[in-house]
Scaffold this active site. Sequence first.
Site: not given
Lengths: 386, 352, 129
Positions: B32, B84, B116, B203, B205, B238, B243, B300
């Site tokens: 979706d 990367e 990143c 999640r 992360t 970053h 969000k 990360s």
Amino acid sequence: MREVAIIGVGLMKWGELWKKSFRDIFVEAALNSIDDAGVERIDSMYIGCMSGGLFTGQEHIGSIMADYLGQKHIPAARVESACASGGLAVKMGFLEVASGMSDIVLVGGVEKMTDVDGGGATAALATAADQEYEVYNGITFPGLYAMIARAHMDKYGTKREHLADVAVKNHSNGLHNPNAQFQMKISREDVLNSVMVASPLRILDCSPITDGAAAMILCDLETAKRISKKMPVRILGIGHASDTIALHNRKDLTTLNSTVKAAQDAYKMSGVKPSDIDVAEVHDCFTIAEIVASEDVGFFEKGEGGCAVSDGRTQIGGQIPINPSGGLKSKGHPVGATGVAQVIEIVEQLRGNAKERQVENAKTGLTQNMGGSGGSSIIHILKGEE
Amino acid sequence: MDNNKAGIVGYGAYIPRYRIRVEEIAKVWGADANSYKKGLDVLEKSVPGPDQDTISMSVEATKYALKRAKIDPQEIGAIYIGSESHPYAVKPSGTIVAEAIMATPDIHCADYEFACKAGSEAMFVSMSLIKAGEMKYAIGIGGDTSQGAPGDALEYTTAAGSASFIFGKDNLLAECLYTHSYMTDTPDFWRREYMHYPRHGGRFTGEPAYFKHTIGCGKKILEKSGMNPSDFQWAVFHQPNGKFPKRAAKMLGFSFEQIKQGWLVPLLGNTYSGASPIGLTAILDVAKPGDLIFMVSYGSGSGSDGFIFKVTDKLPEVQNLAPHTRYQLENNRIYLDYGTYTKYRGKILKAE
Amino acid sequence: MSVARYWREIPRRYRLEAGKCSNCGYIAFPHRLVCPECGSRKFEDYRLKDTGKIVSFTTIEVGPTEFSDQVPYNVGIIELGDEVRITAQIADADPKDIKIGGKVKLEFRKIQQDGHAGVIKYGYKAVLV
């Protein structure tokens, strides 16, 4: 310098000759030329071949061909000037005879192109362009001629239809050439709807990939008159010029200076002018190439080449018939053989031996053989010896 | 002259012209699109052309940086590229960029990798060398042609772009006032040798990874500087999606207005090592003398580099010497369908 | 293509390094040992301008093996600001937007690669401006 004449010619059916090898096709054409001339020995041999190495892995072509032709120990050399290799072989044969080095010379041209796939053939042909500054960046030969076409259209208003009409005419001529690879009639619409290769050029604007060979026997005119059973054809004049091989290094993309220069030299040497030419074979590796060459050898004013084709001025029976053989377009384009085969067609025309494609009353003919995108050009002017 | 002074003397970003919309990807995977658009705050992402990679984009970004810096490339002492997606596993990206801008051979090159954060890492080291007086100019680059497995949530965001910063002591466009780095071993996202695509902890992360380090670093650098979020005109974080940076800003006390200019992710996607550095270039394109800029990256594995820059009087003179970042982002876009996108990204299995 | 053959062209392909004839000003790209215009053998270092205009162009629909994944792609003859002409791809462009005389600038791009394991070859491509 001695006068030089062609006393025998040999061709073979061109095409995708899966069963025949590189050496087979050369020997077949060479034997036909020897038989046509009726000679018992040859003194030396020149072979035009663009890239035996890339197409078949074979170099040292002069010797292997002399060996398989049963001509032990004769001096035999392969010469190369990209797609003008055949024309160059004719010139070298001429010099060999004219200088007195040899009396009877076999001049051949050969290319076996189908032992590599399409990509391999494209890559081999592309070696005629600047490897580091053209080919490196992804240009192809259709692409180079496409840029010439676009510049010609832009500068002179040449139309897409004019290009198509070159292919239509040459295929129509080639219908009557039993040795042609593609004996088929095509229409203007067929060309305009065929697959795009490099815009604005489509597949039916391009000459094909062909296996084929051609050969002829040259000797000095005096000997020719004595031994030749058929009408000897004299090589009246030769023009041979080079130019930058990178198309982008030329100031004007719509004219090929090597052809202009070679034509001037050939006319000067032979003492004839463009209007004296009765029939011509020019290097139509792409349809635009015939239009540009027809202007550059002086048949038409610059920019008129396109209209001339569409007006029928270059068809058999027209003002100056061009490519009665069907040209590279219909006959095929085994690159090393092409320049030799062009001369052979003129010999047949001057002998009056071209049957359905005969240009009436042809006395003087011209061939124009091009290397690369005009990096070399070789012109021969020929006359029948009555 | 203050010997410890160091900062940005030139900057540039390069964003490829190709884009793919979230809808186009969602369609293929039966997902979706609207929930992805809402959930990630991403509408579309940049895609590298088949002839673009981290090196080629970094060369263009660096050429733009040089237009603004107006320096002799021979005076550049180092080029560090964080990515990367270095095109080679073994062979430096930096030497190619150095060669292309005529900065060889008296130069130090190194390629960085820290998920990143590799771009800000390259910036940090470049600036530190300037501060240490080791060289006149050093270049730090962050760029990626980000990898995300087909069908993975990452595929909606993984994008391409590069930002290049020339650091020096004189003629600064923005002085770097403070830095702080903050890192722990937190395996929230990784890619093993020989693997095409990264794996991630879903999640995981978020809270223990992105937020812990971004907020941790942000708080420490504010503390170090004695500044408050309200002192800053601009902030950039970053931005793996839309969000996360919005929430991080809020948690630290920054308003959306402060991050808006450098918040490129809705149209750009996640350019991995390029994400916060490209955001910084968008801010530099419009910032005024005296403005303070707050930047915190995240990589990360995990860690964050924080920077506080102060804009000088010189910045307005050079802003228009190369294409603005938002201009590249919002103009001349070419939209791809998913088939062409997978072809360009080399995701189609072909015969050998 | 051998690595050496690629490597030795780097100054031209990455940086547009050329030679300018000390006698007549002819710009040779790539460098030459003899000026084709005046025969002089003296050249000064010169860097080509990276902007110019399209002299002619085509869209290649059938490409050589190295480029077969890229078709259709555009190639043009570009006249740079210093009147030097080069052959280059015209990247990121819809053929409908390409015109003779159209303005371009050169960008650093990946041109070819030797399979998945071989060297990556860079160079210049033109983009419309």
